[in-house]
Design an enzyme around this catalytic site. Structure first.
Site, PDB file in Angstrom:
ATOM      1  N   HIS A  82     -19.584 -36.783 -23.465  1.00 13.32           N
ATOM      2  CA  HIS A  82     -19.095 -36.285 -22.180  1.00 13.32           C
ATOM      3  C   HIS A  82     -20.045 -35.207 -21.667  1.00 13.32           C
ATOM      4  CE1 HIS A  82     -17.517 -32.705 -24.306  1.00 13.32           C
ATOM      5  NE2 HIS A  82     -17.180 -33.568 -25.247  1.00 13.32           N
ATOM      6  N   LYS A 109     -15.346 -34.732 -12.522  1.00  8.46           N
ATOM      7  CA  LYS A 109     -15.172 -33.680 -13.504  1.00  8.46           C
ATOM      8  C   LYS A 109     -15.661 -34.133 -14.881  1.00  8.46           C
ATOM      9  CE  LYS A 109     -13.406 -29.576 -14.585  1.00  8.46           C
ATOM     10  NZ  LYS A 109     -13.959 -28.312 -14.060  1.00  8.46           N
ATOM     11  N   ASP A 161     -18.080 -28.470 -33.181  1.00  6.22           N
ATOM     12  CA  ASP A 161     -17.611 -29.257 -32.043  1.00  6.22           C
ATOM     13  C   ASP A 161     -16.674 -30.349 -32.529  1.00  6.22           C
ATOM     14  OD1 ASP A 161     -19.301 -31.111 -33.203  1.00  6.22           O
ATOM     15  OD2 ASP A 161     -20.546 -31.433 -31.425  1.00  6.22           O
ATOM     16  N   GLY A 184     -13.085 -29.135 -33.891  1.00  6.26           N
ATOM     17  CA  GLY A 184     -13.027 -29.528 -32.484  1.00  6.26           C
ATOM     18  C   GLY A 184     -11.976 -30.590 -32.231  1.00  6.26           C
ATOM     19  N   ASP A 235     -21.234 -30.068 -24.738  1.00  5.37           N
ATOM     20  CA  ASP A 235     -22.244 -31.112 -24.859  1.00  5.37           C
ATOM     21  C   ASP A 235     -23.312 -31.048 -23.785  1.00  5.37           C
ATOM     22  OD1 ASP A 235     -21.231 -32.090 -27.180  1.00  5.37           O
ATOM     23  OD2 ASP A 235     -20.752 -34.088 -26.424  1.00  5.37           O
ATOM     24  N   ALA A 286     -18.449 -19.655 -13.828  1.00  2.85           N
ATOM     25  CA  ALA A 286     -19.022 -19.126 -12.584  1.00  2.85           C
ATOM     26  C   ALA A 286     -19.484 -17.703 -12.862  1.00  2.85           C
ATOM     27  CB  ALA A 286     -17.982 -19.140 -11.472  1.00  2.85           C
ATOM     28  N   ASN A 317     -13.488 -12.549 -10.448  1.00  6.51           N
ATOM     29  CA  ASN A 317     -14.443 -13.653 -10.348  1.00  6.51           C
ATOM     30  C   ASN A 317     -13.863 -14.868 -11.054  1.00  6.51           C
ATOM     31  OD1 ASN A 317     -16.687 -15.348 -10.262  1.00  6.51           O
ATOM     32  ND2 ASN A 317     -17.628 -14.407 -12.048  1.00  6.51           N
ATOM     33  N   SER A 346     -14.143 -19.467 -10.829  1.00  4.80           N
ATOM     34  CA  SER A 346     -15.066 -20.500 -10.363  1.00  4.80           C
ATOM     35  C   SER A 346     -14.687 -21.003  -8.983  1.00  4.80           C
ATOM     36  CB  SER A 346     -15.109 -21.664 -11.351  1.00  4.80           C
ATOM     37  OG  SER A 346     -13.814 -22.183 -11.572  1.00  4.80           O
TER      38      SER A 346
END
Length: 544
Positions: free
Chosen positions: A11, A36, A147, A178, A314, A393, A501, A503
């Site tokens: 992904h 997404k 992961d 993960g 990833d 962000a 702040n 995204s």
């Protein structure tokens, strides 16, 4: 030497370019395709390549595919074993391996002029490791990768000396921290391999009363490895339907799993510290995006420095694969910034506004204009410079708000269409951060949580999570002068050296990347001011 890195197998497909040891560009395919995570991590999508981001990386450097010395693909199918032999329930995994073996030909078709013989397979966890150690500020460091899965493992522990990797430990599948967290994410009604950060946020609302039961399935061993086997989640708490209401049991289960994850990761880090004696720990892999665990490592692992790749998931393996191959000939320089994606000149931005036929202004000082709107409790969409590589962000594609208004947490979650328990983050000047927050400093990539000082909690309530912490971003004046001036202007008006702040996107959509995305987001969400480079668009005038 020109090396293009490619992540495609699971992904978050992405591309990155390193030229003569310098990181030139890196971008995720989702920012171009507007899907997404680029695609879902299923075997049937393994053939999909980050074609748009790869072409953009080459265009950014003025290169043709034939100019490349190598293409580094962040997965080596020669290392994989049949899924059933690894204890995985993935009956179509053989299709993923077949697509991976054919990747050189697929890439040559996607990038006409590329010699498929130039494609080099890089083991997935080596690519993760190389996205951390060699591009970090620490040429000598320990590296920890965790992961869901790679070819046949879920973990790598190692050491970089002069940016050369020595592997000290690995963990074979099916044990995977993960996958443990992904399974819980799905059980709690969220999208696995996507919404794990929601589980981390929900955990703060619970108590770890299921931890002892979970430790039967998840725990570190004494040899630098761990056990993490499938958990019978439904025996503990009934599953939450997607979109259904969460209750205290769900929060307690999340808190329990979060604690077990932290304990296992901390044990792995301590083992690595004892084996290496290094002062610096660098991290990558999706688990490294768990900022609560990262802070516990900083506090308790014995490492003096903890550096996490901003694109630790990833997507970052595109950069890591390129760094691994480039490092065989050139000295790879530290990653200069996370702002490695697309950017536009002022003239190009003006042309976008003219085509969109929206009323806009060009104020004398864009930072002061944004600060004025924020001080008046407006929500500001902030679009500046090159976009960020990774899920955070960092002041280039951000939604900004007043942190002193408690209602702004609910307000922003409503604007973005997010769950009510999700926190928003404070952006703070680096030289002021220690006055307000206790934790690893500086923290420019928003990958740790910090305790909010007692006398500041009531002053900036919008950014204080239920557990009294905040996931901060520190702003260095020398690196982000425009953002720093905006915060200065806000502080002069409010006395607060902090802005909210989060995204610049809405739920389920990738972060805004190009001017069209910014205009579409502004048109569909109740944002008061769009700052697009040196220009501003005001909601009242645009929709009069």
């Amino acid at each position: 030497m020109h090396v293009l890195g490619i992540n495609a197998i699971f992904h978050d497909p992405a591309a990155a370019l390193i030229t003569d040891g310098k990181v030139m560009a890196a971008a995720e395919e989702e920012r171009f395709s507007r899907r997404k995570h680029g695609k879902r991590p299923v075997p049937f999508s393994a053939w999909e390549l980050p074609e748009q981001s790869a072409r953009w990386c080459l265009e950014q450097a003025g290169l043709a595919p034939s100019d490349l010395d190598a293409v580094a693909y962040s997965y080596d199918p020669a290392l994989a074993r049949p899924a059933e032999r690894m204890g995985l329930n993935d009956p179509w995994d053989h299709l993923r391996q077949d697509y991976a073996r054919r990747a050189p030909d697929f890439l040559a078709e996607a990038l006409p002029g590329l010699d498929p013989a130039k494609v080099r397979f890089v083991p997935h966890h080596v690519a993760h490791a190389a996205s951390a150690g060699p591009v970090s500020p620490y040429p000598d460091c320990a590296v920890l990768v965790l992961d869901g899965r790679g070819e046949c493992g879920s973990h790598l522990a190692g050491r970089y000396t002069n940016r050369e990797l020595t592997v000290l430990g690995t963990q074979e599948l099916p044990d995977s921290l993960g996958l443990f967290y992904e399974d819980l994410t799905q059980h709690l009604g969220f999208l696995r391999s996507s919404d794990e950060f929601k589980v981390m946020a929900l955990a703060s609302y619970g108590t770890p009363r299921f931890a002892d039961r979970l430790r039967e399935y998840v725990h570190a061993d004494e040899r630098g490895g761990f056990r993490a086997r499938p958990v019978p989640w439904a025996d503990l708490v009934p599953p939450r339907p997607a979109g259904g209401a969460w209750n205290q049991d769900h929060a307690d289960l999340a808190a329990s799993a979060q604690l077990c994850l932290e304990e296992a990761v901390l044990a792995l880090a301590r083992w690595l510290r004892e084996r290496t004696g290094e002062d610096a720990l660098t991290m990558a892999g999706g688990v490294a995006l768990n900022c609560v665990a990262n802070t516990r490592l900083w506090r308790e692992s014995g490492f003096r420095h903890v550096w996490v790749q901003p694109a630790a998931g990833d997507a970052g393996t595109a950069l890591g694969a390129a760094a691994h191959i480039a490092g065989q000939k050139d000295t790879v320089e530290p990653m200069p910034t996370a702002a490695l994606g697309r950017g536009w000149s002022d003239d190009e931005l003006r042309a976008w506004l003219e085509r969109a036929a929206v009323p806009y202004e060009e104020p004398a000082d864009i930072a002061e204009s944004a600060a004025e709107a924020l001080a008046a409790d407006g929500i500001v969409a902030w679009f500046q410079g090159r976009s960020e590589y990774g899920p955070r962000a960092l002041g280039h594609r951000s939604l900004l708000a007043h942190p002193g208004k408690a209602a702004n947490l609910e307000r922003l979650n409503a604007v973005k269409g997010r769950e009510e328990f999700r926190p928003v983050a404070p952006m703070v000047l680096a030289e002021r951060a220690a006055e307000l927050f206790d934790g690893p400093l500086p923290s420019p990539h928003m990958l740790f949580v910090h305790e909010v000082a007692a006398d500041w909690k009531a002053r900036i309530p919008a950014v204080v999570h239920v557990d009294g912490t905040a996931r901060i971003q520190t702003v260095d004046r020398s690196q982000e002068p425009l953002v720093a001036r905006m915060i200065d202007g806000f502080e002069r008006r409010t006395g607060l050296p902090v802005v909210v702040n989060t995204s610049l996107n809405t739920a389920g959509r990738p972060m805004v990347d190009d001017p069209r995305d910014a205009l579409e987001c502004f048109g569909s969400a109740p944002v008061d001011l769009l700052v697009l480079g040196p220009f501003v668009i005001r909601r009242g005038k645009a929709f009069a």
